[in-house]
Write a protein that holds these residues in place. Structure first.
Motif, PDB file in Angstrom:
ATOM      1  N   THR A 132       0.828  -1.202   0.000  1.00 45.64           N
ATOM      2  CA  THR A 132       0.000   0.000   0.000  1.00 45.64           C
ATOM      3  C   THR A 132       0.863   1.251   0.000  1.00 45.64           C
ATOM      4  OG1 THR A 132      -1.817  -1.099   1.161  1.00 45.64           O
ATOM      5  CG2 THR A 132      -1.757   1.290   1.265  1.00 45.64           C
ATOM      6  N   ALA A 133       1.866   1.286   0.865  1.00 46.95           N
ATOM      7  CA  ALA A 133       2.747   2.448   0.931  1.00 46.95           C
ATOM      8  C   ALA A 133       3.481   2.659  -0.387  1.00 46.95           C
ATOM      9  CB  ALA A 133       3.743   2.277   2.078  1.00 46.95           C
ATOM     10  N   TRP A 134       4.010   1.588  -0.956  1.00 45.30           N
ATOM     11  CA  TRP A 134       4.742   1.706  -2.219  1.00 45.30           C
ATOM     12  C   TRP A 134       3.832   2.180  -3.347  1.00 45.30           C
ATOM     13  CZ3 TRP A 134       9.937   0.975  -3.333  1.00 45.30           C
ATOM     14  CH2 TRP A 134      10.261   1.100  -4.697  1.00 45.30           C
ATOM     15  N   GLN A 135       2.683   1.536  -3.502  1.00 41.92           N
ATOM     16  CA  GLN A 135       1.791   1.886  -4.604  1.00 41.92           C
ATOM     17  C   GLN A 135       1.269   3.310  -4.468  1.00 41.92           C
ATOM     18  OE1 GLN A 135      -1.093  -1.342  -4.763  1.00 41.92           O
ATOM     19  NE2 GLN A 135       0.533  -2.852  -5.071  1.00 41.92           N
ATOM     20  N   ALA A 136       0.989   3.750  -3.236  1.00 41.33           N
ATOM     21  CA  ALA A 136       0.520   5.114  -3.024  1.00 41.33           C
ATOM     22  C   ALA A 136       1.578   6.133  -3.418  1.00 41.33           C
ATOM     23  CB  ALA A 136       0.131   5.318  -1.561  1.00 41.33           C
ATOM     24  N   LEU A 137       2.786   5.954  -2.909  1.00 45.57           N
ATOM     25  CA  LEU A 137       3.837   6.948  -3.109  1.00 45.57           C
ATOM     26  C   LEU A 137       4.391   6.965  -4.525  1.00 45.57           C
ATOM     27  CD1 LEU A 137       5.877   6.481   0.190  1.00 45.57           C
ATOM     28  CD2 LEU A 137       4.226   8.295  -0.327  1.00 45.57           C
ATOM     29  N   PHE A 138       4.606   5.790  -5.102  1.00 41.23           N
ATOM     30  CA  PHE A 138       5.352   5.727  -6.357  1.00 41.23           C
ATOM     31  C   PHE A 138       4.504   5.374  -7.572  1.00 41.23           C
ATOM     32  CE2 PHE A 138       8.355   4.454  -2.900  1.00 41.23           C
ATOM     33  CZ  PHE A 138       9.008   5.678  -2.826  1.00 41.23           C
ATOM     34  N   ASP A 139       3.577   4.429  -7.439  1.00 41.49           N
ATOM     35  CA  ASP A 139       2.757   4.059  -8.596  1.00 41.49           C
ATOM     36  C   ASP A 139       1.678   5.100  -8.873  1.00 41.49           C
ATOM     37  OD1 ASP A 139       4.275   1.790  -8.684  1.00 41.49           O
ATOM     38  OD2 ASP A 139       2.755   0.474  -7.818  1.00 41.49           O
ATOM     39  N   HIS A 140       1.128   5.715  -7.824  1.00 40.65           N
ATOM     40  CA  HIS A 140       0.029   6.677  -8.007  1.00 40.65           C
ATOM     41  C   HIS A 140       0.474   8.131  -7.888  1.00 40.65           C
ATOM     42  CE1 HIS A 140      -2.948   3.519  -8.246  1.00 40.65           C
ATOM     43  NE2 HIS A 140      -2.531   3.002  -7.104  1.00 40.65           N
ATOM     44  N   ALA A 141       1.291   8.448  -6.891  1.00 41.10           N
ATOM     45  CA  ALA A 141       1.709   9.849  -6.695  1.00 41.10           C
ATOM     46  C   ALA A 141       3.001  10.190  -7.421  1.00 41.10           C
ATOM     47  CB  ALA A 141       1.873  10.130  -5.202  1.00 41.10           C
ATOM     48  N   THR A 145      12.738  12.347  -5.805  1.00 41.86           N
ATOM     49  CA  THR A 145      13.732  12.997  -4.952  1.00 41.86           C
ATOM     50  C   THR A 145      13.500  14.503  -4.897  1.00 41.86           C
ATOM     51  OG1 THR A 145      15.363  11.309  -5.497  1.00 41.86           O
ATOM     52  CG2 THR A 145      16.201  13.383  -4.620  1.00 41.86           C
ATOM     53  N   GLY A 146      13.578  15.055  -3.696  1.00 45.86           N
ATOM     54  CA  GLY A 146      13.454  16.494  -3.512  1.00 45.86           C
ATOM     55  C   GLY A 146      12.045  17.001  -3.296  1.00 45.86           C
ATOM     56  N   ILE A 163       6.838   6.409   5.553  1.00 46.35           N
ATOM     57  CA  ILE A 163       7.902   7.338   5.941  1.00 46.35           C
ATOM     58  C   ILE A 163       9.249   6.807   5.491  1.00 46.35           C
ATOM     59  CG2 ILE A 163       9.185   8.278   7.905  1.00 46.35           C
ATOM     60  CD1 ILE A 163       6.589   8.435   9.447  1.00 46.35           C
ATOM     61  N   GLN A 164       9.512   5.548   5.762  1.00 45.58           N
ATOM     62  CA  GLN A 164      10.822   4.975   5.438  1.00 45.58           C
ATOM     63  C   GLN A 164      11.070   4.924   3.937  1.00 45.58           C
ATOM     64  OE1 GLN A 164      11.697   1.411   8.119  1.00 45.58           O
ATOM     65  NE2 GLN A 164       9.590   1.875   8.721  1.00 45.58           N
ATOM     66  N   LEU A 165      10.041   4.557   3.169  1.00 42.40           N
ATOM     67  CA  LEU A 165      10.197   4.491   1.719  1.00 42.40           C
ATOM     68  C   LEU A 165      10.386   5.884   1.115  1.00 42.40           C
ATOM     69  CD1 LEU A 165       7.467   1.815   0.882  1.00 42.40           C
ATOM     70  CD2 LEU A 165       9.954   1.517   0.737  1.00 42.40           C
ATOM     71  N   ALA A 166       9.648   6.860   1.631  1.00 38.65           N
ATOM     72  CA  ALA A 166       9.776   8.227   1.123  1.00 38.65           C
ATOM     73  C   ALA A 166      11.152   8.796   1.422  1.00 38.65           C
ATOM     74  CB  ALA A 166       8.681   9.108   1.722  1.00 38.65           C
ATOM     75  N   ARG A 167      11.654   8.547   2.620  1.00 40.25           N
ATOM     76  CA  ARG A 167      12.991   9.033   2.974  1.00 40.25           C
ATOM     77  C   ARG A 167      14.065   8.382   2.113  1.00 40.25           C
ATOM     78  NH1 ARG A 167      14.771  13.313   5.093  1.00 40.25           N
ATOM     79  NH2 ARG A 167      16.467  12.247   6.171  1.00 40.25           N
ATOM     80  N   GLU A 168      13.909   7.087   1.875  1.00 43.15           N
ATOM     81  CA  GLU A 168      14.887   6.399   1.027  1.00 43.15           C
ATOM     82  C   GLU A 168      14.890   6.966  -0.382  1.00 43.15           C
ATOM     83  OE1 GLU A 168      16.159   1.830  -0.188  1.00 43.15           O
ATOM     84  OE2 GLU A 168      14.050   2.321   0.131  1.00 43.15           O
ATOM     85  N   ALA A 169      13.726   7.454  -0.839  1.00 45.23           N
ATOM     86  CA  ALA A 169      13.618   8.034  -2.177  1.00 45.23           C
ATOM     87  C   ALA A 169      14.131   9.464  -2.243  1.00 45.23           C
ATOM     88  CB  ALA A 169      12.162   7.986  -2.640  1.00 45.23           C
ATOM     89  N   ALA A 171      12.840  12.134  -0.455  1.00 48.25           N
ATOM     90  CA  ALA A 171      11.793  13.138  -0.263  1.00 48.25           C
ATOM     91  C   ALA A 171      11.875  13.717   1.148  1.00 48.25           C
ATOM     92  CB  ALA A 171      10.419  12.522  -0.484  1.00 48.25           C
ATOM     93  N   ARG A 172      11.319  14.918   1.310  1.00 47.48           N
ATOM     94  CA  ARG A 172      11.183  15.521   2.641  1.00 47.48           C
ATOM     95  C   ARG A 172       9.833  15.094   3.198  1.00 47.48           C
ATOM     96  NH1 ARG A 172       8.820  20.112   4.871  1.00 47.48           N
ATOM     97  NH2 ARG A 172       9.840  20.815   6.796  1.00 47.48           N
ATOM     98  N   VAL A 173       9.833  14.559   4.411  1.00 47.30           N
ATOM     99  CA  VAL A 173       8.631  13.937   4.958  1.00 47.30           C
ATOM    100  C   VAL A 173       8.061  14.757   6.113  1.00 47.30           C
ATOM    101  CG1 VAL A 173       7.665  11.883   6.059  1.00 47.30           C
ATOM    102  CG2 VAL A 173       9.457  11.645   4.312  1.00 47.30           C
ATOM    103  N   ILE A 174       6.780  15.102   5.995  1.00 46.62           N
ATOM    104  CA  ILE A 174       6.018  15.699   7.086  1.00 46.62           C
ATOM    105  C   ILE A 174       5.039  14.629   7.550  1.00 46.62           C
ATOM    106  CG2 ILE A 174       4.480  17.559   7.785  1.00 46.62           C
ATOM    107  CD1 ILE A 174       5.497  19.069   5.257  1.00 46.62           C
ATOM    108  N   ALA A 175       5.132  14.219   8.814  1.00 47.67           N
ATOM    109  CA  ALA A 175       4.287  13.148   9.349  1.00 47.67           C
ATOM    110  C   ALA A 175       3.247  13.732  10.288  1.00 47.67           C
ATOM    111  CB  ALA A 175       5.145  12.129  10.090  1.00 47.67           C
ATOM    112  N   THR A 176       2.081  13.084  10.361  1.00 50.50           N
ATOM    113  CA  THR A 176       1.048  13.516  11.296  1.00 50.50           C
ATOM    114  C   THR A 176       0.588  12.338  12.146  1.00 50.50           C
ATOM    115  OG1 THR A 176      -0.990  13.048  10.046  1.00 50.50           O
ATOM    116  CG2 THR A 176       0.216  15.066   9.471  1.00 50.50           C
ATOM    117  N   GLY A 177      -0.037  12.679  13.268  1.00 46.01           N
ATOM    118  CA  GLY A 177      -0.572  11.663  14.163  1.00 46.01           C
ATOM    119  C   GLY A 177      -0.928  12.287  15.486  1.00 46.01           C
ATOM    120  N   ARG A 178      -0.958  11.470  16.533  1.00 51.00           N
ATOM    121  CA  ARG A 178      -1.185  11.955  17.889  1.00 51.00           C
ATOM    122  C   ARG A 178       0.145  12.291  18.536  1.00 51.00           C
ATOM    123  NH1 ARG A 178      -5.753   7.679  20.162  1.00 51.00           N
ATOM    124  NH2 ARG A 178      -7.105   7.726  18.324  1.00 51.00           N
ATOM    125  N   ALA A 179       0.077  13.021  19.652  1.00 52.86           N
ATOM    126  CA  ALA A 179       1.298  13.448  20.323  1.00 52.86           C
ATOM    127  C   ALA A 179       2.213  12.270  20.653  1.00 52.86           C
ATOM    128  CB  ALA A 179       0.949  14.218  21.594  1.00 52.86           C
TER     129      ALA A 179
END
Length: 306
Positions: A132-141, A145-146, A163-169, A171-179
């Protein structure tokens, strides 16, 4: 053999029971896998495919769960590419009995060989979340790099791998969630973390890619954060509000044997690490669908001791 089954759609999670069921049959191009570890999606009892086959016919009682790691014990007619005794992991068909069972039948195209140095519990956390993470980030979006990517649900099974796949590629990663997710997200390589309960999502500014796993209000608000030419990808629900001059995509993960093998190699190389939230036995699987407390990462059911 033993399996978790459900047959009353109205009963929901309370209808899950540990039952004795017939041993599965290996159809053409199938293998029978002795399940060592399995994963599930808590919301799958709401999926139509949990209750019917591809022709729309009732198939209850059904066995939930669609991720597994185990060992091939039987080959169906015409099966090639796998052998009896081989360690495998993968993603099962949505409209067939699943993986919360001691044995399950799986199409060979949905399975990849599992290296000997990867344990079954870790492997079972990869198929849905990793693909899911791979297909979302690379196949669809088409993340490159950058670029900047905003990833919701950063401490979850999917978000943590994204997060890990995006960083390896690169990209600059902004993550969201709970505290409570902040340290986890930053430790995985996120550049910035936004506490959705205490901070304004809109303060992130515009990004090239938004990857949403939450839906609802968060999905709708995220559309304004996509810069012109950017992409919002969600697995939560069909998109009703689209970014201005951008794309919005809702998708359901698809099996991919080659990509599974690549994910396993990244895991072996230390570039990818699934977060295992809890490990339960098959007898405890029903209660795992409604945990008494929230745990980060992926819940895995250990069906057979290694």
């Amino acid at each position: 053999m033993q399996a978790i089954t459900v047959q009353d759609r109205a009963a929901g999670v309370s209808g899950l029971t540990l039952s004795e069921v017939p041993h599965p049959h290996a159809a053409e191009n199938d293998v029978i896998v002795k399940v060592h570890a399995a994963g599930f999606t808590p919301g799958e009892l709401d999926w139509p495919s949990t209750w019917t086959d591809r022709a729309g016919r009732d198939r209850t009682p059904t066995v939930p769960g669609h991720e597994l790691s185990g060992v091939v014990t039987e080959l169906g007619y015409g099966t090639t590419g796998l052998s009896i005794g081989q360690r495998v992991f993968g993603l099962t068909d949505w409209t067939r009995n699943g993986t919360l069972a001691q044995y399950t039948a799986v199409e060979t195209r949905n399975l990849a060989p599992l290296p000997a140095d990867v344990d079954h519990v870790t492997a079972a956390a990869l198929p849905i979340s990793g693909l899911t993470a791979w297909q979302a980030l690379f196949d669809h979006a088409h993340l490159t790099t950058g670029q900047n990517v905003l990833i919701h649900g950063a401490a979850g099974g999917v978000g943590s791998l994204a997060i890990q796949l995006a960083r390896e590629a690169g990209a600059r990663v902004i993550a969201t969630g709970r505290a409570a997710d902040r340290d986890t997200a930053l430790g995985l390589g996120a550049d910035t973390f936004i506490d959705l309960q205490a901070e304004k999502l809109e303060d992130t500014g515009q990004v090239d890619v938004v990857f949403d796993v939450i839906g609802g209000e968060i999905l709708e608000r995220s559309t304004a954060l996509v810069r012109p030419g950017g992409t919002l990808v969600t697995i939560a629900e069909p998109v009703t509000v689209h970014p201005h001059n951008g794309r919005a995509i809702f998708f359901v993960v698809e099996p991919d044997r080659a990509r599974l093998a690549e994910l396993a190699q990244r895991l072996r190389d230390g570039h990818l690490k699934p977060i295992i939230g809890a490990v339960r036995t098959l007898a405890e699987a029903a209660s795992a669908f409604t945990p008494d407390k929230r745990t980060p990462g992926k819940t895995i059911i250990r069906v057979t001791e290694d």
